[in-house]
Design a protein around this motif. Structure first.
Motif, PDB file in Angstrom:
ATOM      1  N   ARG A 170      30.889  47.440  28.065  1.00 57.87           N
ATOM      2  CA  ARG A 170      31.098  46.474  26.980  1.00 57.87           C
ATOM      3  C   ARG A 170      31.218  47.278  25.696  1.00 57.87           C
ATOM      4  O   ARG A 170      30.291  47.995  25.324  1.00 57.87           O
ATOM      5  CB  ARG A 170      29.934  45.501  26.911  1.00 57.87           C
ATOM      6  CG  ARG A 170      29.914  44.533  28.055  1.00 57.87           C
ATOM      7  CD  ARG A 170      28.694  43.620  27.977  1.00 57.87           C
ATOM      8  NE  ARG A 170      28.678  42.643  29.042  1.00 57.87           N
ATOM      9  CZ  ARG A 170      28.176  42.852  30.242  1.00 57.87           C
ATOM     10  NH1 ARG A 170      27.661  44.029  30.555  1.00 57.87           N
ATOM     11  NH2 ARG A 170      28.205  41.898  31.163  1.00 57.87           N
ATOM     12  N   LEU A 171      32.358  47.119  25.038  1.00 53.70           N
ATOM     13  CA  LEU A 171      32.649  47.892  23.844  1.00 53.70           C
ATOM     14  C   LEU A 171      33.050  46.962  22.711  1.00 53.70           C
ATOM     15  O   LEU A 171      33.357  45.791  22.937  1.00 53.70           O
ATOM     16  CB  LEU A 171      33.785  48.884  24.130  1.00 53.70           C
ATOM     17  CG  LEU A 171      33.568  49.797  25.341  1.00 53.70           C
ATOM     18  CD1 LEU A 171      34.878  50.437  25.759  1.00 53.70           C
ATOM     19  CD2 LEU A 171      32.523  50.849  25.016  1.00 53.70           C
ATOM     20  N   GLU A 172      33.081  47.486  21.499  1.00 55.67           N
ATOM     21  CA  GLU A 172      33.466  46.691  20.339  1.00 55.67           C
ATOM     22  C   GLU A 172      34.741  47.276  19.741  1.00 55.67           C
ATOM     23  O   GLU A 172      34.918  48.491  19.672  1.00 55.67           O
ATOM     24  CB  GLU A 172      32.337  46.701  19.300  1.00 55.67           C
ATOM     25  CG  GLU A 172      32.518  45.700  18.209  1.00 55.67           C
ATOM     26  CD  GLU A 172      31.270  45.560  17.361  1.00 55.67           C
ATOM     27  OE1 GLU A 172      30.903  44.410  17.074  1.00 55.67           O
ATOM     28  OE2 GLU A 172      30.678  46.584  16.982  1.00 55.67           O
ATOM     29  N   LEU A 173      35.627  46.379  19.303  1.00 55.93           N
ATOM     30  CA  LEU A 173      36.911  46.775  18.736  1.00 55.93           C
ATOM     31  C   LEU A 173      37.136  45.967  17.469  1.00 55.93           C
ATOM     32  O   LEU A 173      36.866  44.767  17.436  1.00 55.93           O
ATOM     33  CB  LEU A 173      38.023  46.491  19.756  1.00 55.93           C
ATOM     34  CG  LEU A 173      39.466  46.741  19.342  1.00 55.93           C
ATOM     35  CD1 LEU A 173      39.707  48.227  19.086  1.00 55.93           C
ATOM     36  CD2 LEU A 173      40.408  46.249  20.446  1.00 55.93           C
ATOM     37  N   PHE A 174      37.612  46.618  16.423  1.00 53.52           N
ATOM     38  CA  PHE A 174      37.974  45.946  15.187  1.00 53.52           C
ATOM     39  C   PHE A 174      39.486  46.021  15.050  1.00 53.52           C
ATOM     40  O   PHE A 174      40.064  47.103  15.119  1.00 53.52           O
ATOM     41  CB  PHE A 174      37.273  46.587  13.990  1.00 53.52           C
ATOM     42  CG  PHE A 174      35.783  46.395  14.040  1.00 53.52           C
ATOM     43  CD1 PHE A 174      35.211  45.230  13.560  1.00 53.52           C
ATOM     44  CD2 PHE A 174      34.973  47.364  14.596  1.00 53.52           C
ATOM     45  CE1 PHE A 174      33.841  45.034  13.639  1.00 53.52           C
ATOM     46  CE2 PHE A 174      33.603  47.181  14.675  1.00 53.52           C
ATOM     47  CZ  PHE A 174      33.033  46.012  14.193  1.00 53.52           C
ATOM     48  N   LEU A 175      40.112  44.864  14.874  1.00 52.09           N
ATOM     49  CA  LEU A 175      41.565  44.773  14.829  1.00 52.09           C
ATOM     50  C   LEU A 175      42.034  44.406  13.428  1.00 52.09           C
ATOM     51  O   LEU A 175      41.632  43.379  12.880  1.00 52.09           O
ATOM     52  CB  LEU A 175      42.057  43.702  15.806  1.00 52.09           C
ATOM     53  CG  LEU A 175      41.760  43.957  17.274  1.00 52.09           C
ATOM     54  CD1 LEU A 175      41.946  42.687  18.089  1.00 52.09           C
ATOM     55  CD2 LEU A 175      42.660  45.070  17.780  1.00 52.09           C
ATOM     56  N   LEU A 176      42.886  45.244  12.880  1.00 51.71           N
ATOM     57  CA  LEU A 176      43.529  44.938  11.609  1.00 51.71           C
ATOM     58  C   LEU A 176      44.760  44.086  11.885  1.00 51.71           C
ATOM     59  O   LEU A 176      45.281  44.075  13.004  1.00 51.71           O
ATOM     60  CB  LEU A 176      43.937  46.226  10.896  1.00 51.71           C
ATOM     61  CG  LEU A 176      42.827  47.249  10.634  1.00 51.71           C
ATOM     62  CD1 LEU A 176      43.412  48.510  10.014  1.00 51.71           C
ATOM     63  CD2 LEU A 176      41.769  46.644   9.721  1.00 51.71           C
ATOM     64  N   GLN A 177      45.251  43.406  10.879  1.00 48.06           N
ATOM     65  CA  GLN A 177      46.476  42.622  11.050  1.00 48.06           C
ATOM     66  C   GLN A 177      47.634  43.524  11.492  1.00 48.06           C
ATOM     67  O   GLN A 177      48.469  43.120  12.296  1.00 48.06           O
ATOM     68  CB  GLN A 177      46.830  41.879   9.754  1.00 48.06           C
ATOM     69  CG  GLN A 177      45.837  40.782   9.395  1.00 48.06           C
ATOM     70  CD  GLN A 177      45.760  39.685  10.436  1.00 48.06           C
ATOM     71  OE1 GLN A 177      46.771  39.214  10.939  1.00 48.06           O
ATOM     72  NE2 GLN A 177      44.550  39.255  10.766  1.00 48.06           N
ATOM     73  N   GLN A 178      47.663  44.774  11.013  1.00 47.74           N
ATOM     74  CA  GLN A 178      48.704  45.717  11.426  1.00 47.74           C
ATOM     75  C   GLN A 178      48.624  46.012  12.918  1.00 47.74           C
ATOM     76  O   GLN A 178      49.648  46.220  13.567  1.00 47.74           O
ATOM     77  CB  GLN A 178      48.612  47.040  10.643  1.00 47.74           C
ATOM     78  CG  GLN A 178      48.731  46.904   9.159  1.00 47.74           C
ATOM     79  CD  GLN A 178      47.379  46.747   8.465  1.00 47.74           C
ATOM     80  OE1 GLN A 178      46.610  45.831   8.762  1.00 47.74           O
ATOM     81  NE2 GLN A 178      47.087  47.618   7.527  1.00 47.74           N
ATOM     82  N   ASP A 179      47.418  46.042  13.476  1.00 48.57           N
ATOM     83  CA  ASP A 179      47.254  46.254  14.920  1.00 48.57           C
ATOM     84  C   ASP A 179      47.912  45.123  15.698  1.00 48.57           C
ATOM     85  O   ASP A 179      48.561  45.352  16.719  1.00 48.57           O
ATOM     86  CB  ASP A 179      45.771  46.330  15.308  1.00 48.57           C
ATOM     87  CG  ASP A 179      45.050  47.517  14.704  1.00 48.57           C
ATOM     88  OD1 ASP A 179      45.681  48.567  14.505  1.00 48.57           O
ATOM     89  OD2 ASP A 179      43.851  47.382  14.420  1.00 48.57           O
TER      90      ASP A 179
END
Length: 182
Positions: free
Chosen positions: A47-56
């Motif tokens: 289980r990992l955490e990811l932060f997504l920008l609008q560019q992603d």
């Protein structure tokens, strides 16, 4: 809400579930989305955490529309956790999940023929649920988008508090800002 949900015939699975905004109401983090990544197989349960920008999300959308056998698409990447999708000539998919601090694992998946269309629809649902509401007007200077102001005005009393907050950039809030409390 699942942005990615891929399952292998061997029981392996990767799910990226967007859970909300990283810092709602704060200009510099409002449009960043927080997601949980779950990778399971016979040999791993992570289980990992990811932060997504609008560019992603923009890059993911372009990659999905152009993805063909021998092609590659990536989510995340230069900021830590990344998911790298590679389509093989036979239609199978290798998905590498790489977290520089924790693990690197590759899953082999035989996705349904409609997986690209399914994931494009998932992306649309994420964007409808958490639309981009911040615009960068100059380097390191942000404002609420006009579309957000219209949506928030429907919420009544919080609209009057937005104007001072809109003037906030990376250097912090406008020192002239006065918030009324009623």
């Amino acid at each position: 809400m699942s942005l990615v949900d891929l399952r292998g015939t061997d029981g392996s699975r990767c799910v990226v579930s967007v859970t909300g905004r990283h810092r709602p109401g704060i200009l510099t983090g409002h449009d960043t989305l927080r997601a949980g990544v779950r990778v399971t197989a016979d040999f791993v349960d992570a289980r990992l955490e990811l932060f997504l920008l609008q560019q992603d999300l923009d890059i993911w959308q372009r990659a999905l529309t152009r993805l063909a056998p021998g092609g590659r698409a990536t989510i995340g990447g230069d900021r830590g956790l990344s998911l790298d999708f590679f389509t093989h000539e036979d239609g199978t998919l290798s998905l590498t999940v790489h977290d520089p601090d924790r693990l690197s694992v590759t899953l082999w998946i035989d996705p349904p023929e409609t997986w690209i269309q399914d994931h494009d629809q998932r992306l649309r649902q994420v964007r409808e649920t958490w639309p981009s509401e911040v615009v960068e007007t100059a380097p390191n200077t942000y404002e609420w988008s006009p579309s957000r102001a219209r949506r928030v005005q429907g919420d009544g009393d919080i609209a009057e508090h937005l104007v001072p907050a809109v003037r906030a950039g990376l250097n912090g809030p406008d020192p002239q800002a006065q918030f009324r409390s009623e």
